[in-house]
Design a protein around this motif. Structure first.
Motif, PDB file in Angstrom:
ATOM      1  N   HIS A   1      32.302  42.074  73.857  1.00 21.50           N
ATOM      2  CA  HIS A   1      31.675  44.372  74.089  1.00 21.50           C
ATOM      3  C   HIS A   1      31.683  44.629  73.109  1.00 21.50           C
ATOM      4  O   HIS A   1      31.468  45.245  72.575  1.00 21.50           O
ATOM      5  CB  HIS A   1      33.594  44.730  74.442  1.00 21.50           C
ATOM      6  N   ALA A   2      30.198  44.485  72.759  1.00 24.48           N
ATOM      7  CA  ALA A   2      29.179  45.324  71.680  1.00 24.48           C
ATOM      8  C   ALA A   2      28.388  46.433  72.331  1.00 24.48           C
ATOM      9  O   ALA A   2      27.615  46.665  71.290  1.00 24.48           O
ATOM     10  CB  ALA A   2      28.906  43.660  70.697  1.00 24.48           C
ATOM     11  N   GLY A   3      28.041  46.174  73.628  1.00 22.56           N
ATOM     12  CA  GLY A   3      27.606  47.087  73.790  1.00 22.56           C
ATOM     13  C   GLY A   3      28.415  48.649  74.143  1.00 22.56           C
ATOM     14  O   GLY A   3      27.252  50.109  74.277  1.00 22.56           O
ATOM     15  N   ILE A   4      29.704  48.790  73.624  1.00 27.01           N
ATOM     16  CA  ILE A   4      30.396  49.787  74.038  1.00 27.01           C
ATOM     17  C   ILE A   4      29.846  50.869  72.576  1.00 27.01           C
ATOM     18  O   ILE A   4      29.988  50.153  71.413  1.00 27.01           O
ATOM     19  CB  ILE A   4      31.538  49.827  73.891  1.00 27.01           C
ATOM     20  N   THR A   5      29.488  52.127  72.251  1.00 28.61           N
ATOM     21  CA  THR A   5      28.949  52.813  71.068  1.00 28.61           C
ATOM     22  C   THR A   5      29.663  54.148  71.502  1.00 28.61           C
ATOM     23  O   THR A   5      30.004  54.812  72.375  1.00 28.61           O
ATOM     24  CB  THR A   5      27.485  53.251  71.180  1.00 28.61           C
ATOM     25  N   GLN A   6      29.967  54.816  70.050  1.00 31.49           N
ATOM     26  CA  GLN A   6      30.324  56.000  70.353  1.00 31.49           C
ATOM     27  C   GLN A   6      29.474  56.710  70.912  1.00 31.49           C
ATOM     28  O   GLN A   6      29.560  58.663  71.960  1.00 31.49           O
ATOM     29  CB  GLN A   6      30.333  56.043  68.593  1.00 31.49           C
ATOM     30  N   LYS A   7      28.657  56.769  71.243  1.00 34.18           N
ATOM     31  CA  LYS A   7      27.714  57.781  72.372  1.00 34.18           C
ATOM     32  C   LYS A   7      28.382  57.504  73.797  1.00 34.18           C
ATOM     33  O   LYS A   7      28.578  58.190  74.516  1.00 34.18           O
ATOM     34  CB  LYS A   7      26.136  57.298  71.998  1.00 34.18           C
TER      35      LYS A   7
ATOM     36  N   LEU B   1      23.145  46.581  75.774  1.00 30.47           N
ATOM     37  CA  LEU B   1      23.089  45.017  75.694  1.00 30.47           C
ATOM     38  C   LEU B   1      22.217  44.596  76.179  1.00 30.47           C
ATOM     39  O   LEU B   1      21.327  43.320  75.867  1.00 30.47           O
ATOM     40  CB  LEU B   1      24.140  44.771  77.438  1.00 30.47           C
ATOM     41  N   GLY B   2      20.673  44.901  76.667  1.00 30.10           N
ATOM     42  CA  GLY B   2      19.724  44.957  76.994  1.00 30.10           C
ATOM     43  C   GLY B   2      19.323  44.186  75.354  1.00 30.10           C
ATOM     44  O   GLY B   2      18.375  42.848  74.844  1.00 30.10           O
ATOM     45  N   GLU B   3      19.041  45.356  74.387  1.00 32.43           N
ATOM     46  CA  GLU B   3      18.246  45.514  72.825  1.00 32.43           C
ATOM     47  C   GLU B   3      19.447  44.110  72.165  1.00 32.43           C
ATOM     48  O   GLU B   3      19.190  43.019  71.630  1.00 32.43           O
ATOM     49  CB  GLU B   3      19.187  46.169  71.976  1.00 32.43           C
ATOM     50  N   LEU B   4      20.760  43.657  72.830  1.00 33.05           N
ATOM     51  CA  LEU B   4      21.677  42.946  71.892  1.00 33.05           C
ATOM     52  C   LEU B   4      21.372  41.914  72.172  1.00 33.05           C
ATOM     53  O   LEU B   4      20.904  41.050  71.603  1.00 33.05           O
ATOM     54  CB  LEU B   4      23.204  43.174  72.275  1.00 33.05           C
ATOM     55  N   ALA B   5      20.866  40.818  73.574  1.00 30.86           N
ATOM     56  CA  ALA B   5      19.998  40.399  73.883  1.00 30.86           C
ATOM     57  C   ALA B   5      19.017  39.909  73.629  1.00 30.86           C
ATOM     58  O   ALA B   5      19.023  38.690  72.775  1.00 30.86           O
ATOM     59  CB  ALA B   5      19.791  40.301  75.830  1.00 30.86           C
ATOM     60  N   SER B   6      18.454  40.401  73.728  1.00 32.71           N
ATOM     61  CA  SER B   6      17.336  40.632  72.439  1.00 32.71           C
ATOM     62  C   SER B   6      17.399  39.428  70.824  1.00 32.71           C
ATOM     63  O   SER B   6      16.819  38.794  70.211  1.00 32.71           O
ATOM     64  CB  SER B   6      16.053  41.217  72.485  1.00 32.71           C
ATOM     65  N   ARG B   7      18.417  40.665  70.483  1.00 34.50           N
ATOM     66  CA  ARG B   7      18.839  39.995  68.807  1.00 34.50           C
ATOM     67  C   ARG B   7      19.269  38.893  69.452  1.00 34.50           C
ATOM     68  O   ARG B   7      18.672  37.972  68.066  1.00 34.50           O
ATOM     69  CB  ARG B   7      19.418  40.989  68.748  1.00 34.50           C
TER      70      ARG B   7
ATOM     71  N   GLN C   1      21.681  31.679  72.929  1.00 32.17           N
ATOM     72  CA  GLN C   1      22.019  31.602  74.098  1.00 32.17           C
ATOM     73  C   GLN C   1      22.318  32.700  74.728  1.00 32.17           C
ATOM     74  O   GLN C   1      23.972  33.152  74.376  1.00 32.17           O
ATOM     75  CB  GLN C   1      22.412  30.648  74.840  1.00 32.17           C
ATOM     76  N   VAL C   2      22.356  33.983  75.478  1.00 33.88           N
ATOM     77  CA  VAL C   2      23.167  35.123  75.993  1.00 33.88           C
ATOM     78  C   VAL C   2      23.293  35.574  77.505  1.00 33.88           C
ATOM     79  O   VAL C   2      22.198  34.944  78.195  1.00 33.88           O
ATOM     80  CB  VAL C   2      22.450  36.359  75.517  1.00 33.88           C
ATOM     81  N   MET C   3      24.180  35.730  78.127  1.00 33.43           N
ATOM     82  CA  MET C   3      23.724  36.621  79.287  1.00 33.43           C
ATOM     83  C   MET C   3      24.748  37.721  79.752  1.00 33.43           C
ATOM     84  O   MET C   3      25.337  38.279  78.290  1.00 33.43           O
ATOM     85  CB  MET C   3      24.258  35.878  80.095  1.00 33.43           C
ATOM     86  N   ILE C   4      24.345  38.732  80.610  1.00 29.23           N
ATOM     87  CA  ILE C   4      24.651  39.962  80.422  1.00 29.23           C
ATOM     88  C   ILE C   4      26.316  39.971  81.768  1.00 29.23           C
ATOM     89  O   ILE C   4      25.486  39.999  82.439  1.00 29.23           O
ATOM     90  CB  ILE C   4      23.274  40.585  80.844  1.00 29.23           C
ATOM     91  N   GLU C   5      27.268  40.661  81.295  1.00 27.10           N
ATOM     92  CA  GLU C   5      28.047  40.709  82.824  1.00 27.10           C
ATOM     93  C   GLU C   5      27.556  41.980  83.016  1.00 27.10           C
ATOM     94  O   GLU C   5      27.063  43.449  82.853  1.00 27.10           O
ATOM     95  CB  GLU C   5      29.914  41.555  81.682  1.00 27.10           C
TER      96      GLU C   5
END
Lengths: 425, 425
Positions: B162-168, B247-253, B260-264
């Motif tokens: 769950h790396a896409g959760i941010t303070q924002k 999540l899209g940014e993290l997927a690019s990274r 390999q990466v997928m998105i929930e």
């Protein structure tokens, strides 16, 4: 006079007033929609039926098919099924009885419920012919009309009439262009009649006489789709769409005659053709209410066809279908039992509600939001009361053996609890 | 090297060859799709997993969640669930165990199946903190990485991060704009961590370190949607879409790093927003494979949520979702039992197949047509063999007590029989 005739004369009936209340619209609006033929009110003038509206702007209704078969004739069982229909929220029932106790079942169902009751009169005709050792091809229009009148007198509210099958569509079938030919029982009977008599479909030829009888009792005519695809491979083909065009013409004639009319639809349809099927019906039939039998979006789900139908029904409903005929887990395998009837109704209600959330969010998403608030409050009693099947939900929680306020899925790791502890209440 | 690294170097691996065979494409095409990140191959380099491809042009896969809960810890029961997953055709399993036997369950599952296995490593981290009487907010990135490495060594094939959760996004939740705030367990844990530490999400901050560990074992990262809507009212809101952008940014990274990466994805979504949710994911995440949790198209179907999810899953799949996480009838009520696991798998398979019939009719409608031909031939053994659940179909027919070749629904009024008698064979 029929509801349609009243509406055309700009008169509001007590049934329209009642429906306006239930559907959260004005009686004036209901009258307009009935006058245009976009809404039908299912109610025989001879019976104390709950007036039930099907069509544009109405809640999506669901129908449950019950009735005996030649293989299983048990009057009490059919009445038990009727009780299940009432308990789990079917809006209407159709008695599709075949076999020796057919008339008895219909009469008893009509006497036992205030839900609108539909039938397929050709089944009684076929039964009476067989009883007199006659073949189906000996069916006459007089016989058909007398059965129709009898059922009208008894209080039947809507009747499936397969008047849209013609020699032309039958020709297409005979050319073996389909995998599964004709899967409608009534449709196959009429194909046999046409083929053996080498004449045009008698229900098509004598449609005006049928309208006269229907009008007498304000029976709504449900124009049957005898050519509905019974295989996804056969969907949207010439036979189906040609019949749909004929049904549109017949619907116009019914409306002109003051007879309420709706259109029956597929069937087996791949998911990507569902929306266009609804659009075609609305266009070709002047927005007559659409009563769909599924559609089943795959052919391989026997045992679970209520799920395949819920997928098709939800998408079709959101695209404008008005009335969903349930499909039970018994479809393609056997006559449904009591639990099948329940499962079929619940699956159809999920599909109908899903569609209604799209058709009219302001009216139909309220209950979902209430449920979500109850979840946030961990208010289980409230959650149960909002479920489609409160008993089952309560029982599931109780057998899970959980003692605290959370559920046995996450226990103390409940995300709602975590958020509450962060001060979000 | 990871499958992605091989593909980028224009090298075809044995796994790609095997997948090409199963998916009826060329190894070259598989390699291209993996290189672009549109397909991931679930397979830890340390385990003899069946290489399983998720993404563009692949058969839509389904995942079954199993695992213990703090309320129910029974290793044997979990292995029984795993057997149900294998029997009824889950493509992957996720072990979402919580509670005292969490590590034991995971190890045993990994040793007992060749299906790809996924986990949510933060659960183990939370468990170990609790075991040492520590609070979740004391979680460190080193602890998280050591757990991730341990699971990589053990052979876990994909991990939810769950790396896409941010303070924002958390700020948005705190403003109480949602009915149901955060329903993701892992998501809620990270919200608590951020709130109590007043720092940015440690999994976001240390994403490069996470990628390094994942790369070592070619574990596919499944970027978790901690902000997924848990109420249809909360769907497609700022928190969800902002997280999706991240999540899209993290997927690019991840792709740049050779991981390999997928998105929930969601969650609870009204039917008319399902397609746009898929389109947004495909657009914002450069067509990374989309792994969806439902979506549930209504909130009121508890007890029958597998049906609500089948509706959402079929529509989402047809619109491009690649991987469906099952939902069982126990959802929102309790931990699923063995029959729930079965029901969830079958419902998901119906949804996935319905989607596949749309995505690639030439490949996936063959079985439906075979079934329709078997129906026309009244070939019951063939029909059973083509059903999703042959045992159930056979049993239903046998308990119906029917003796002839027709079924107990129509008996001798079988439309197929009528048509056969008219010479259509």
């Amino acid at each position: 006079m029929t509801q349609l005739e009243y509406a055309k004369k700009n008169l509001i009936t007590p049934e329209m007033v009642e429906i306006a209340r239930v559907e959260e619209l004005s009686p004036e609006e209901i009258k307009e929609l009935v006058a245009k033929g976009e809404v039908v009110i299912l109610k025989n003038t001879k019976r104390d039926t709950i007036p039930t509206a099907v069509g544009t702007k109405m809640r999506t209704k669901i129908n449950a098919n019950i009735g005996s078969s030649p293989e299983k004739m048990d009057l009490k069982w059919e009445l038990d099924k009727l009780a299940v229909c009432e308990k789990y929220g079917a809006d209407t029932v159709m008695d599709l009885s075949l076999g020796g106790i057919l008339n008895e079942v219909r009469k008893k169902i009509l006497a036992s419920t205030r839900l609108p009751v539909g039938t397929v009169p050709i089944y009684q005709v076929g039964f009476e012919l067989a009883r007199n050792a006659k073949h189906l091809e000996e069916m006459t229009i007089d016989h058909f009309l007398s059965v129709l009148r009898q059922q009208g007198e008894e209080g039947v509210d809507f009747v499936t009439i397969h008047a849209g099958i013609t020699q032309k569509t039958w020709q297409y079938i005979k050319e073996k262009k389909r995998i599964l030919d004709v899967v409608s029982r009534g449709g196959s009977m009429l194909c046999a009649w046409m083929e053996k008599n080498q004449r045009e479909n008698l229900l098509y030829e004598h449609f005006d006489a049928i309208l006269e009888v229907a009008k007498e009792y304000d029976m709504t005519i449900s124009l049957g789709d005898g050519m509905r695809p019974g295989a996804t491979a056969d969907a949207s083909d010439r036979a189906q769409i040609e019949e749909l065009i004929t049904l549109g013409e017949l619907a116009s004639r019914a409306r002109e005659a003051g007879v309420q009319v709706m259109i029956e639809g597929p069937g087996h349809v791949p998911l990507d053709q569902v929306v266009s099927n609804i659009q075609m019906q609305k266009s070709l039939c002047n927005r007559a209410p659409f009563y769909i039998l599924g559609p089943l979006v795959t052919d391989i789900a026997a045992g679970y066809d209520h799920i395949a139908a819920a997928i098709g029904g939800a998408v079709a409903g959101a695209a404008g279908a008005d009335f969903l005929c349930y499909v039970t887990p018994a479809e393609h395998l056997s006559l449904p039992d009591l639990d099948d009837v329940k499962q079929g109704i619940i699956a159809s209600r999920i599909a109908a509600h899903t569609a209604d959330m799209v058709k009219n969010p302001a009216r139909f998403r309220k209950i979902d939001d209430e449920m979500s608030r109850a979840r946030k409050a961990l208010d289980w009693e409230k959650m149960f009361s909002l479920c489609l099947d409160p008993e089952l939900a309560k029982q599931r929680r109780s057998i899970s053996g959980v003692k605290d306020i959370y559920c046995s899925m996450c226990g103390e790791f409940c995300s709602v609890k975590t958020l509450q502890e962060l001060g979000l209440l």
